[in-house]
Motif scaffolding. Structure first.
Motif, PDB file in Angstrom:
ATOM      1  N   PHE A 426       0.835  -1.195   0.000  1.00 57.69           N
ATOM      2  CA  PHE A 426       0.000   0.000   0.000  1.00 57.69           C
ATOM      3  C   PHE A 426       0.872   1.247   0.000  1.00 57.69           C
ATOM      4  O   PHE A 426       1.755   1.414   0.833  1.00 57.69           O
ATOM      5  CB  PHE A 426      -0.883  -0.016   1.248  1.00 57.69           C
ATOM      6  CG  PHE A 426      -1.707   1.223   1.426  1.00 57.69           C
ATOM      7  CD1 PHE A 426      -2.839   1.426   0.659  1.00 57.69           C
ATOM      8  CD2 PHE A 426      -1.349   2.179   2.360  1.00 57.69           C
ATOM      9  CE1 PHE A 426      -3.604   2.573   0.821  1.00 57.69           C
ATOM     10  CE2 PHE A 426      -2.108   3.331   2.525  1.00 57.69           C
ATOM     11  CZ  PHE A 426      -3.237   3.524   1.750  1.00 57.69           C
ATOM     12  N   LEU A 427       0.601   2.111  -0.975  1.00 57.58           N
ATOM     13  CA  LEU A 427       1.293   3.400  -1.028  1.00 57.58           C
ATOM     14  C   LEU A 427       0.289   4.406  -1.565  1.00 57.58           C
ATOM     15  O   LEU A 427      -0.178   4.279  -2.693  1.00 57.58           O
ATOM     16  CB  LEU A 427       2.515   3.325  -1.954  1.00 57.58           C
ATOM     17  CG  LEU A 427       3.244   4.648  -2.172  1.00 57.58           C
ATOM     18  CD1 LEU A 427       3.860   5.149  -0.871  1.00 57.58           C
ATOM     19  CD2 LEU A 427       4.326   4.509  -3.238  1.00 57.58           C
ATOM     20  N   ASN A 428      -0.015   5.384  -0.760  1.00 55.50           N
ATOM     21  CA  ASN A 428      -1.086   6.295  -1.167  1.00 55.50           C
ATOM     22  C   ASN A 428      -0.559   7.426  -2.040  1.00 55.50           C
ATOM     23  O   ASN A 428      -0.709   8.598  -1.713  1.00 55.50           O
ATOM     24  CB  ASN A 428      -1.798   6.838   0.066  1.00 55.50           C
ATOM     25  CG  ASN A 428      -3.214   7.270  -0.269  1.00 55.50           C
ATOM     26  OD1 ASN A 428      -3.686   7.012  -1.388  1.00 55.50           O
ATOM     27  ND2 ASN A 428      -3.877   7.921   0.652  1.00 55.50           N
ATOM     28  N   ARG A 429       0.089   7.051  -3.136  1.00 58.44           N
ATOM     29  CA  ARG A 429       0.596   8.065  -4.064  1.00 58.44           C
ATOM     30  C   ARG A 429       0.460   7.589  -5.484  1.00 58.44           C
ATOM     31  O   ARG A 429       1.125   6.632  -5.892  1.00 58.44           O
ATOM     32  CB  ARG A 429       2.065   8.327  -3.771  1.00 58.44           C
ATOM     33  CG  ARG A 429       2.252   9.436  -2.798  1.00 58.44           C
ATOM     34  CD  ARG A 429       3.707   9.743  -2.700  1.00 58.44           C
ATOM     35  NE  ARG A 429       3.910  10.943  -1.930  1.00 58.44           N
ATOM     36  CZ  ARG A 429       4.997  11.183  -1.221  1.00 58.44           C
ATOM     37  NH1 ARG A 429       5.961  10.296  -1.199  1.00 58.44           N
ATOM     38  NH2 ARG A 429       5.114  12.300  -0.566  1.00 58.44           N
ATOM     39  N   ALA A 562       4.008   4.333   6.369  1.00 60.03           N
ATOM     40  CA  ALA A 562       2.900   4.536   7.301  1.00 60.03           C
ATOM     41  C   ALA A 562       2.894   5.945   7.883  1.00 60.03           C
ATOM     42  O   ALA A 562       1.904   6.379   8.460  1.00 60.03           O
ATOM     43  CB  ALA A 562       2.970   3.498   8.431  1.00 60.03           C
ATOM     44  N   ASP A 563       3.992   6.671   7.726  1.00 58.83           N
ATOM     45  CA  ASP A 563       4.074   8.023   8.298  1.00 58.83           C
ATOM     46  C   ASP A 563       3.455   9.077   7.384  1.00 58.83           C
ATOM     47  O   ASP A 563       3.263  10.215   7.794  1.00 58.83           O
ATOM     48  CB  ASP A 563       5.540   8.414   8.532  1.00 58.83           C
ATOM     49  CG  ASP A 563       6.278   7.380   9.363  1.00 58.83           C
ATOM     50  OD1 ASP A 563       5.629   6.748  10.212  1.00 58.83           O
ATOM     51  OD2 ASP A 563       7.489   7.211   9.147  1.00 58.83           O
ATOM     52  N   LEU A 564       3.168   8.686   6.158  1.00 59.85           N
ATOM     53  CA  LEU A 564       2.772   9.656   5.127  1.00 59.85           C
ATOM     54  C   LEU A 564       1.629  10.552   5.585  1.00 59.85           C
ATOM     55  O   LEU A 564       1.683  11.762   5.451  1.00 59.85           O
ATOM     56  CB  LEU A 564       2.375   8.899   3.853  1.00 59.85           C
ATOM     57  CG  LEU A 564       2.308   9.684   2.561  1.00 59.85           C
ATOM     58  CD1 LEU A 564       3.611  10.412   2.288  1.00 59.85           C
ATOM     59  CD2 LEU A 564       2.011   8.732   1.400  1.00 59.85           C
ATOM     60  N   GLY A 565       0.592   9.954   6.156  1.00 65.02           N
ATOM     61  CA  GLY A 565      -0.583  10.731   6.542  1.00 65.02           C
ATOM     62  C   GLY A 565      -0.372  11.583   7.775  1.00 65.02           C
ATOM     63  O   GLY A 565      -1.178  12.457   8.073  1.00 65.02           O
ATOM     64  N   ALA A 573      -5.419  14.491  10.810  1.00 70.28           N
ATOM     65  CA  ALA A 573      -4.304  13.642  10.345  1.00 70.28           C
ATOM     66  C   ALA A 573      -4.229  12.344  11.148  1.00 70.28           C
ATOM     67  O   ALA A 573      -4.112  11.255  10.588  1.00 70.28           O
ATOM     68  CB  ALA A 573      -2.993  14.415  10.436  1.00 70.28           C
ATOM     69  N   ALA A 574      -4.315  12.459  12.467  1.00 73.05           N
ATOM     70  CA  ALA A 574      -4.194  11.269  13.309  1.00 73.05           C
ATOM     71  C   ALA A 574      -5.351  10.315  13.044  1.00 73.05           C
ATOM     72  O   ALA A 574      -5.169   9.118  12.825  1.00 73.05           O
ATOM     73  CB  ALA A 574      -4.159  11.676  14.775  1.00 73.05           C
ATOM     74  N   MET A 609       0.860   5.731  15.910  1.00 78.53           N
ATOM     75  CA  MET A 609       1.386   4.442  15.467  1.00 78.53           C
ATOM     76  C   MET A 609       1.206   3.405  16.578  1.00 78.53           C
ATOM     77  O   MET A 609       0.811   2.263  16.327  1.00 78.53           O
ATOM     78  CB  MET A 609       2.872   4.615  15.123  1.00 78.53           C
ATOM     79  CG  MET A 609       3.338   3.809  13.936  1.00 78.53           C
ATOM     80  SD  MET A 609       2.306   4.017  12.479  1.00 78.53           S
ATOM     81  CE  MET A 609       2.779   5.649  11.963  1.00 78.53           C
ATOM     82  N   ARG A 610       1.461   3.835  17.798  1.00 77.33           N
ATOM     83  CA  ARG A 610       1.326   2.901  18.924  1.00 77.33           C
ATOM     84  C   ARG A 610      -0.128   2.464  19.098  1.00 77.33           C
ATOM     85  O   ARG A 610      -0.409   1.298  19.365  1.00 77.33           O
ATOM     86  CB  ARG A 610       1.842   3.545  20.214  1.00 77.33           C
ATOM     87  CG  ARG A 610       3.358   3.719  20.210  1.00 77.33           C
ATOM     88  CD  ARG A 610       3.984   3.312  21.546  1.00 77.33           C
ATOM     89  NE  ARG A 610       3.419   4.052  22.651  1.00 77.33           N
ATOM     90  CZ  ARG A 610       3.986   5.120  23.205  1.00 77.33           C
ATOM     91  NH1 ARG A 610       5.150   5.560  22.757  1.00 77.33           N
ATOM     92  NH2 ARG A 610       3.402   5.737  24.204  1.00 77.33           N
TER      93      ARG A 610
END
Ligand code: ADP
Ligand code: ZN
Length: 731
Positions: A426-429, A562-565, A573-574, A609-610
């Motif tokens: 998965f890559l949202n780009r 996973a940090d993209l958003g 965002a969160a 993330m946690r």
């Protein structure tokens, strides 16, 4: 006060048209009279326009000059609840009522005279001469299966002149027929038993059935992980609604999802529902619009705009994947279909079911507060468990430049496909690379009309602006320093990731799912069906794949970034990252085999993330809700965005500043104004964009104050002003 429901010939009636007039117009009821809500054609100056009889005439005009309604159209009158809905929706979104009416009358051929129309479908013979234009017509027919089209629609879709279509009809490659009057849809057999439900599913279904049987308004959050049987459960509510002779509407966020859903409905009820979205032919749209009004369709499945169909007796609205951002319309009339569904249902004694594995915070809070009921489905149906989620700490992974799949993820993919299972990356780009840079001078290629970088789409061989859609061929030389052969891609898009995958796993069959790679919704649907049947080993996808598709052999999901958003300052965002990661991870292990999700991240210690990894969902929502409450942000406060745009940068800032200075009407209700500030995307299609943000306390009469505030100033002609109530995006 009850309004009359019928007006005799010569009575004064007020007619609402789609024209931006700011009021209704008085006419005389025509010979034979007309009902309140009747669709009519009225003279307006030299033109005839479509309108709806809105109520008794207001009078006050010179009676001698009042003209008569031209004719009453052959369509069921718009019910009173629907008229009220349009008024309330217009008030809520600060949209002029005529614009709201236009949303509700998007029925092709509504004003056509009754009587047969000529339509075209595929004929018996192949075209005798295969010209390019003819091939395009035949391709459209292929795309839509056995559908029938009017002459202008078919020519329009194929991009050919009507004479091409007529030529094909003449030689028999198209058959020409008189379409009968629009026919009702086949009845769904609501009494047929559905699948045997688990105890938990049955409890939820019984609760929904009882709510629908009660015949009054209510909203229920149906929460359950993907695969827990939410669809199975809400189909029981649909059955109850149909059995009571009322209509039901199921909203889905994605056209590509409807194929699967239609098949399930047919399985369950023995016939297909009406379908309403951009991939449906005009002939079918016209039929559905009419049948919604006449009661000739029981169940409709559609995109957000289906909410504006003139249902005769709507008893149930399901909003599936209710958190999905596509429910918010971001241009034209800015509305959120989820919220408007609740409004519409409250006006017509209908039930709403909001289904999601990851409801949005607003819905979660409404359920906590007891405004919505909440039903939970805990387990996945059958053996399938939620996938195990793990972070891959990218700081510890050795990654060569120009590569994005770390050794840990690569090994996991190899293991899965080695066992004949599927892996999803998965890559949202979209596209090949988000940035193209000149290695000689450092120039980054940007859009000429927008404050945005051009995105390379190698599949198309072009650079594309994701803001305005403008594109250009990939240049050979840097547009700035003219150096040749020095342009280089920076960062990954799905196309570039596909290259890496092909290099690492040369024997694997790779499918890339990105909306821009498919010529039509049908082509995308076909691809999804093919993948579901095992037609690919590795799937690479944008957020398109996060939405409810069922791939039984898929057991591994790898999130490339996973940090993209989490970058950027978006209020949500969160929440969005949390939802998206859980949705994507939910794609793994939908059948018997256990799934696994690996999230590549540079910040595994980030609280979001946690929370994703720990699976402590309610904990995440509580923390997020507390943060919003402390900041007075939605749903604990109200927001409205004002977006100003103009080709003239000075004019747009001046007007914004003037608005900010006159904020007295807002202060009166305790609201504040922030800005004007350049929008994050400060220029789109050559227009400079400036935003103001209004923040008010919960429960304040925000719309009234906004209307009063904005009425003080008239924007200059070149300036566009849009009001976004409860904004979801802040670009
Ligand atoms: P969700 O909508 O929550 O993602 P679905 O309703 O699509 O879940 O169910 C997931 C899968 O499990 C579907 O293929 C569905 O047909 C199947 N399923 C769910 N509940 C049952 C049941 N009680 N009996 C048989 N199959 C079921
Ligand atoms: Zn652009």
């Amino acid at each position: 006060m009850a309004e009359p429901s019928f007006f005799a010939a010569g009575d004064l009636v007020a007619v609402l048209t789609g024209e931006p007039l700011g009021r209704t117009l008085d006419y005389r009821a025509p010979e034979g009279g007309c009902h309140a809500g009747a669709f009519v054609e009225v003279p307006l100056g030299p033109r005839r326009v479509l309108g709806v009889v809105w109520g008794p005439g207001e009078g006050g005009f010179d009676p001698a000059r009042i003209r008569a309604v031209g004719r009453v159209l052959d369509a069921a009158p718009m019910g009173e609840a629907m008229r009220q809905f349009l008024v309330r929706a217009a008030d809520y979104t600060l949209t002029p009522l005529p614009a709201m009416l236009r949303l509700a009358t998007r029925a092709p051929g509504l004003a056509d005279p009754p009587g047969p129309r000529r339509v075209y479908r595929r004929g018996q013979v192949a075209p005798d001469r295969a010209t390019e234009a003819r091939a395009r017509v035949m391709a459209v027919l292929d795309d839509y299966g056995g559908a029938a089209f009017t002459l202008s629609e078919l020519a329009g879709l194929a991009g050919v002149t009507t004479s091409v279509v007529k030529g094909l009809a003449k030689q028999g490659a198209l058959s020409e027929e008189e379409a009968p009057r629009d026919l009702p849809y086949p009845r769904l057999e609501a009494g047929q038993p559905g699948k045997a439900l688990t105890e938990e599913q049955e409890a939820a279904a019984a609760s929904l059935r009882a709510a629908v049987a009660g015949g009054s308004y209510g909203t229920t959050l149906l929460k359950g992980v993907t695969g827990s049987g939410k669809t199975e459960v809400y189909l029981e509510a649909v059955a109850e609604c149909l059995a009571r002779g009322r209509q039901a509407l199921v909203l889905l966020p994605e056209i590509a999802l409807t194929a699967d859903f239609l098949a399930r409905v047919e399985d369950r009820f023995g016939a297909r529902p009406g379908e309403w979205h951009s991939g449906v032919t005009q002939t079918e749209r016209r039929r559905l619009w009419r049948m919604a009004g006449e009661g000739g369709v029981g169940l409709v499945v559609g995109a957000r705009s289906a909410l504006f169909l003139p249902f005769r007796d709507l008893g149930l609205i399901v909003v599936d994947e209710e958190h999905d951002t596509s429910y918010k319309q971001e241009d034209g009339v800015l509305y959120n279909a989820r919220d408007m569904a609740v409004l519409r249902a409250s006006l017509c004694d209908a039930q709403v079911v909001l289904a999601s594995a990851t409801p949005c915070l607003e819905t979660w809070v409404n359920a906590e507060a007891g405004k919505y009921r909440r039903l939970d489905l805990g387990a996945r149906f059958g053996a399938a468990d939620l996938p195990e989620m793990r972070a891959v700490d990218m700081r510890a992974e050795a990654l060569e430049p120009g590569r994005w799949i770390g050794p840990t993820l690569a090994a996991a993919v190899a293991a899965r496909i080695g066992r004949g299972e599927q892996a999803l990356l998965f890559l949202n780009r979209r596209g090949y690379a988000p940035v193209t840079i000149c290695r000689a001078c450092g120039h980054q290629i940007g859009c000429a009309h927008c404050d945005a970088r051009m995105v390379e789409h190698r599949f198309l061989g072009r650079l594309v602006c994701h803001q305005c859609g403008d594109s250009q061929p990939m240049p050979a030389a840097c547009p700035s320093c003219k150096a040749e052969g020095r342009l280089a891609p920076v960062g990954p898009g799905v196309e570039r990731l596909a290259e890496e995958v092909a290099a690492r796993f040369p024997a694997a069959r790779v499918a890339v799912l990105s909306s821009d790679l498919f010529a039509s919704a049908r082509a995308l649907k076909d691809k999804i069906t093919d993948i579901a049947r095992g037609g690919a080993d590795i799937i690479i996808g944008t957020q398109l794949v996060a939405k409810g598709h069922n791939f039984p052999a898929l057991t591994l999901v790898g999130v490339i970034d996973a940090d993209l958003g989490l970058q950027g300052s978006d209020l949500r965002a969160a929440e969005r990252t949390f939802q998206l990661m859980r949705q994507v991870a939910g794609r793994a292990g939908r059948a018997e085999r256990k799934g696994e999700a690996l999230l590549q991240t540079f910040q595994p210690e980030h609280p979001v993330m946690r929370a994703i990894l720990s699976g402590d969902e309610d904990g995440f929502w509580r923390a997020e809700a507390a943060a919003r409450q402390a900041a007075g942000m939605p749903p604990y406060g109200r927001l409205a965005g004002i977006i100003l745009s103009s080709p003239d940068v000075q004019a747009v800032f001046d007007f914004g500043a003037e608005l900010a200075r006159r904020a007295q009407p807002l202060r009166r209700i305790g609201a504040e104004v922030f800005g004007p500030a350049p929008a994050p995307v400060a220029r789109v299609r050559g227009r400079h964009r400036v935003r103001l943000l209004v923040k008010g306390p919960k429960g304040a009469a925000l719309q009234g104050a906004l209307a009063e505030w904005l009425a003080q100033l008239r924007p200059p002609a070149s300036l566009r002003l849009a009001v976004d109530i409860d904004p979801q995006s802040f670009y």
